[in-house]
Design a protein around this motif. Structure first.
Motif: not given
Length: 259
Positions: A67-75
């Motif tokens: 979830r954190e990786v996705a958030k930092r990618i912007g999705v």
């Protein structure tokens, strides 16, 4: 007129070829950002990494990392659950964009898929009772009883160290045999031990030694998606730099499990 028709046909073919090339040139990262979703394959049955809590919600160390990786990618992260045996194959079928499920980084897998930088490490740990001071290293297992799953790599390591194996069904039973004195030790996964101590901090067991070499896991994606791997690595590095990774790690293991 024939030359004009031929010219038009050639032009249409060229336009089609350019359009087709443009479509194929779109990377997974481009598509993910356009869709606003990072689709992640995971088991959902492998605590503390990916599992369902009492309310039925999908939780776990790997889930929070995803979830954190996705958030930092912007999705947003969308998790798609499946059995381990078919999980990585789901990448080939384009069911999802990445698998986050404690996938070990091996040369065989790297030949077919791409990995992020390692985001978690585990080692073979030599576990004994808290009051046992006679076993301080793997060499001290010679002639001792070690509680092990007989076919596991941990069992083979204990046997190679000279231990007499006491067969068990898994980690929990191995720990119980050590606690009740029916075994002197068990060689097991350091992450499993940290999870156990997180839930039972007063249990009278400790790690006497760990192997130097660590097994590392990464986020696995389809081969050739360099832009997606770079974006994931950037997100992981930022998480570690600002303390987010440590917070997640402490929540599930009570320790930094990145090294």
């Amino acid at each position: 007129m024939k030359w004009l028709k031929s010219l038009l046909v050639a032009g249409l073919i060229q336009v089609a070829a350019v359009s087709s090339s443009a479509a194929w040139a779109q990377t997974d990262l481009d598509r993910i950002k356009a869709d606003g979703v990072l689709k992640i394959g995971t088991e959902g049955t492998y605590a503390p990494f990916t599992y369902h809590d009492a309310s039925g919600a999908l939780v776990g160390f790997d889930v929070e990392i995803g979830r954190e990786v996705a958030k930092r990618i912007g999705v947003k992260a969308e998790f798609l659950e499946g059995k381990w045996d078919g999980l990585i194959a789901g990448l080939d079928a384009h069911r999802y964009d990445a698998v986050i499920n404690q996938v070990g980084i091996t040369e065989a897998r790297k030949a077919k898929y791409d990995f992020s930088d390692p985001y978690i490490s585990s080692r073979a740990a030599l576990i004994v009772r808290g009051d046992n001071d006679s076993i301080k290293g793997f060499a001290d297992l010679k002639g001792k009883k070690s509680a092990q799953s007989l076919t596991s790599n941990f069992g083979k390591l204990a046997e190679a160290s000279g231990a007499q194996l006491v067969g068990t069904d898994g980690f929990d039973q191995s720990i119980q045999l050590v606690l009740n004195g029916r075994a002197d030790a068990t060689v097991n996964d350091s992450l499993s031990f940290l999870d156990f101590k997180k839930h039972k901090p007063d249990a009278n067991v400790k790690i006497a030694a760990t192997q130097d070499n660590a097994d590392q896991s990464g986020i696995i994606v389809r081969k050739g998606e360099a832009k997606l791997v770079a974006a994931i690595n950037e997100a992981l590095a930022a998480m570690k730099a600002d303390g987010t990774y440590t917070t997640i790690s402490q929540k599930y293991f009570g320790a930094d499990v990145s090294k």
